[in-house]
Design a protein around this motif. Sequence first.
Motif, mmCIF file in Angstrom:
data_model
loop_
_atom_site.group_PDB
_atom_site.id
_atom_site.type_symbol
_atom_site.label_atom_id
_atom_site.label_comp_id
_atom_site.label_asym_id
_atom_site.label_seq_id
_atom_site.Cartn_x
_atom_site.Cartn_y
_atom_site.Cartn_z
ATOM 1 N N PHE A 166 -31.635 -52.944 10.057
ATOM 2 C CA PHE A 166 -32.688 -52.319 10.860
ATOM 3 C C PHE A 166 -32.933 -50.885 10.398
ATOM 4 N N ILE A 167 -31.861 -50.148 10.131
ATOM 5 C CA ILE A 167 -32.026 -48.779 9.627
ATOM 6 C C ILE A 167 -32.791 -48.779 8.316
ATOM 7 N N ASP A 168 -32.474 -49.735 7.445
ATOM 8 C CA ASP A 168 -33.178 -49.841 6.167
ATOM 9 C C ASP A 168 -34.675 -50.087 6.388
ATOM 10 N N PHE A 169 -34.994 -50.941 7.354
ATOM 11 C CA PHE A 169 -36.397 -51.198 7.684
ATOM 12 C C PHE A 169 -37.056 -49.944 8.241
ATOM 13 N N LEU A 170 -36.379 -49.280 9.151
ATOM 14 C CA LEU A 170 -36.941 -48.089 9.794
ATOM 15 C C LEU A 170 -37.253 -47.001 8.770
ATOM 16 N N LEU A 171 -36.463 -46.981 7.672
ATOM 17 C CA LEU A 171 -36.581 -45.904 6.693
ATOM 18 C C LEU A 171 -37.193 -46.364 5.370
ATOM 19 N N ARG A 172 -37.957 -47.432 5.401
ATOM 20 C CA ARG A 172 -38.792 -47.716 4.244
ATOM 21 C C ARG A 172 -39.750 -46.551 4.052
ATOM 22 N N PRO A 173 -40.163 -46.246 2.818
ATOM 23 C CA PRO A 173 -40.957 -45.036 2.591
ATOM 24 C C PRO A 173 -42.141 -44.859 3.532
ATOM 25 N N ARG A 174 -42.948 -45.894 3.715
ATOM 26 C CA ARG A 174 -44.108 -45.731 4.586
ATOM 27 C C ARG A 174 -43.697 -45.502 6.036
ATOM 28 N N ASN A 175 -42.633 -46.178 6.463
ATOM 29 C CA ASN A 175 -42.163 -45.967 7.828
ATOM 30 C C ASN A 175 -41.558 -44.577 8.005
ATOM 31 N N MET A 176 -40.873 -44.088 6.970
ATOM 32 C CA MET A 176 -40.319 -42.739 7.031
ATOM 33 C C MET A 176 -41.437 -41.703 7.138
ATOM 34 N N VAL A 177 -42.546 -41.953 6.454
ATOM 35 C CA VAL A 177 -43.706 -41.063 6.575
ATOM 36 C C VAL A 177 -44.222 -41.076 8.002
ATOM 37 N N ARG A 178 -44.308 -42.253 8.601
ATOM 38 C CA ARG A 178 -44.780 -42.356 9.982
ATOM 39 C C ARG A 178 -43.873 -41.590 10.937
ATOM 40 N N LEU A 179 -42.559 -41.701 10.728
ATOM 41 C CA LEU A 179 -41.618 -40.965 11.569
ATOM 42 C C LEU A 179 -41.762 -39.459 11.365
ATOM 43 N N ALA A 180 -41.952 -39.047 10.111
ATOM 44 C CA ALA A 180 -42.105 -37.619 9.827
ATOM 45 C C ALA A 180 -43.373 -37.060 10.456
ATOM 46 N N LEU A 181 -44.464 -37.785 10.360
ATOM 47 C CA LEU A 181 -45.715 -37.330 10.960
ATOM 48 C C LEU A 181 -45.593 -37.277 12.482
ATOM 49 N N GLY A 182 -44.889 -38.241 13.061
ATOM 50 C CA GLY A 182 -44.723 -38.259 14.504
ATOM 51 C C GLY A 182 -43.921 -37.081 15.010
ATOM 52 N N ASP A 183 -42.938 -36.630 14.220
ATOM 53 C CA ASP A 183 -42.087 -35.513 14.612
ATOM 54 C C ASP A 183 -42.502 -34.192 13.961
ATOM 55 N N TRP A 184 -43.515 -34.205 13.110
ATOM 56 C CA TRP A 184 -43.970 -33.015 12.387
ATOM 57 C C TRP A 184 -42.814 -32.402 11.589
ATOM 58 N N MET A 185 -41.997 -33.255 10.998
ATOM 59 C CA MET A 185 -40.874 -32.815 10.186
ATOM 60 C C MET A 185 -41.011 -33.376 8.790
ATOM 61 N N LEU A 186 -40.052 -33.051 7.930
ATOM 62 C CA LEU A 186 -40.063 -33.535 6.557
ATOM 63 C C LEU A 186 -39.126 -34.716 6.416
ATOM 64 N N LEU A 214 -41.638 -38.196 0.636
ATOM 65 C CA LEU A 214 -42.087 -36.817 0.388
ATOM 66 C C LEU A 214 -43.284 -36.758 -0.555
ATOM 67 N N ALA A 215 -43.409 -37.754 -1.404
ATOM 68 C CA ALA A 215 -44.511 -37.783 -2.367
ATOM 69 C C ALA A 215 -45.802 -38.321 -1.757
ATOM 70 N N ASP A 216 -45.753 -38.792 -0.526
ATOM 71 C CA ASP A 216 -46.935 -39.384 0.101
ATOM 72 C C ASP A 216 -48.002 -38.312 0.330
ATOM 73 N N PRO A 217 -49.259 -38.575 -0.044
ATOM 74 C CA PRO A 217 -50.336 -37.588 0.139
ATOM 75 C C PRO A 217 -50.515 -37.146 1.583
ATOM 76 N N ALA A 218 -50.139 -37.969 2.540
ATOM 77 C CA ALA A 218 -50.308 -37.611 3.952
ATOM 78 C C ALA A 218 -49.490 -36.384 4.338
ATOM 79 N N LEU A 219 -48.456 -36.072 3.556
ATOM 80 C CA LEU A 219 -47.588 -34.941 3.863
ATOM 81 C C LEU A 219 -47.838 -33.738 2.961
ATOM 82 N N ARG A 220 -48.860 -33.792 2.138
ATOM 83 C CA ARG A 220 -49.029 -32.746 1.126
ATOM 84 C C ARG A 220 -50.302 -31.926 1.294
#
Length: 441
Positions: free
Chosen positions: A339-359, A366-372
């Motif tokens: 489950f942790i592996d699923f939660l932290l797939r790159p696209r999901n990690m981006v979603r979590l980062a955007l939700g928390d406004w963190m990196l 980190l390479a996703d354009p949504a964060l740059r």
Amino acid sequence: MRTRTRTRWLALVVAGLLLGGSSGCSGDGDGDGGADGRITLRFQSLAWQEESVDVNKELVREWNAAHPDVEVEYVQGSWDSVHDQLLTSFEGGEAPDIIHDASDDLADFAYGGYLADLRGLLSERLTSDIPRRSWETTTFGDGVYGVPFLQEPRVLIANAKWLDESGVRIPTTGKPWSWDEFRRITDELGAGGDGDGDGRYGVAWPLKEPVSATLNLSLSTGGQLFHRGADGKVRVRFEEGDAVVPRTIHDQVNTDGSASGSTLGSGGSDTLPGFFGGKYAMVPLGFSYRQQIAQQAPEGFEWRVLPAPAGADGLTQGVSPQTLSVAEDSPHKEEAAAFIDFLLRPRNMVRLALGDWMLPTGSAALADPALRGEKDGWATGVALAGQLRSAPAQSVRGYPEWKDKVATPALQEYYSGAIGLGELRRRFVKDGNLVLARYQR
């Protein structure tokens, strides 16, 4: 993190009062799957902002839809009480399977045998995507006891109009301010130290919790404070690199008058009304505070994200990332790790980062354009990601007591002007080493 001195019997009593009737690690109380063979995992999340809670719950629903035999139950936790709550649940045999926490809260749980060693449980994709410097934050002894997934540097949030009108040099990640330059500029922005003259200050330091801010920023100046000897024991040494940041803050408040002394006991959110009202040119804050600022800033208020000052070691900062761990008592460690592996797939990690406004910690995320983008300072944060290192006290046993009993009161007195640098050093070293020695016998 407060000092914990509960005895085992008290923890069991509290567990019975607070958690009686709840399910155990597996969600069914007997450590096995349910009658239909389906496994239930309890995931305790500390997400609290609406966006972040929504993303976490969406990901749980997506997992459950794709994995009918392994259901994840979302459990809401709180940052304010997580350590005591986890301690109680561990002692009472009622810990969630998947645990959301922060890396600086894991040491006692890891050494105490409450968390599973994740080596061999995580996918190669995940372990290789997160840099070694991030894994160091969750490595205790020979084991890895959490997956670091979200992190935030400390940045300067500045009144853009005030800075532009002042004509001061605007720092960039390529050419940041030095700590000396930062002090000079805040003095200039604070009307030459006349903070009481027009009620305007160059900077407001919200230091209700002064220790982590001071220690993490001091990595930029070569400060380490905690030093592990050949015998494996950690001792405190307060050297010149450790003094730069606290001395700068002290002098801004007590010598220059460029920093407001009234904010020293405040949390970050407490400084925002004064910042929006034009009282402070800058506020040093965690990267995630940008969400509050974007939501609460008055119409027309212009703000900018600047890198924190740099020292002999550049823009290096200490961080304590948010983490995901698995309880040692969970009978379904492999499923929890999946489950942790699923939660932290790159696209999901981006979603979590955007939700928390963190990196995110992951390189792919980190390479996703949504964060740059430049908007809201995302690009500045991403540029700082490579400079983030494990917080100095990450693996120090006894750190919570040292922080609460020694460092916090000493820094509060020093920043207020009640004691000098020599007394601060004495307390950190003499009193601090007495505390740490008890944990290293």
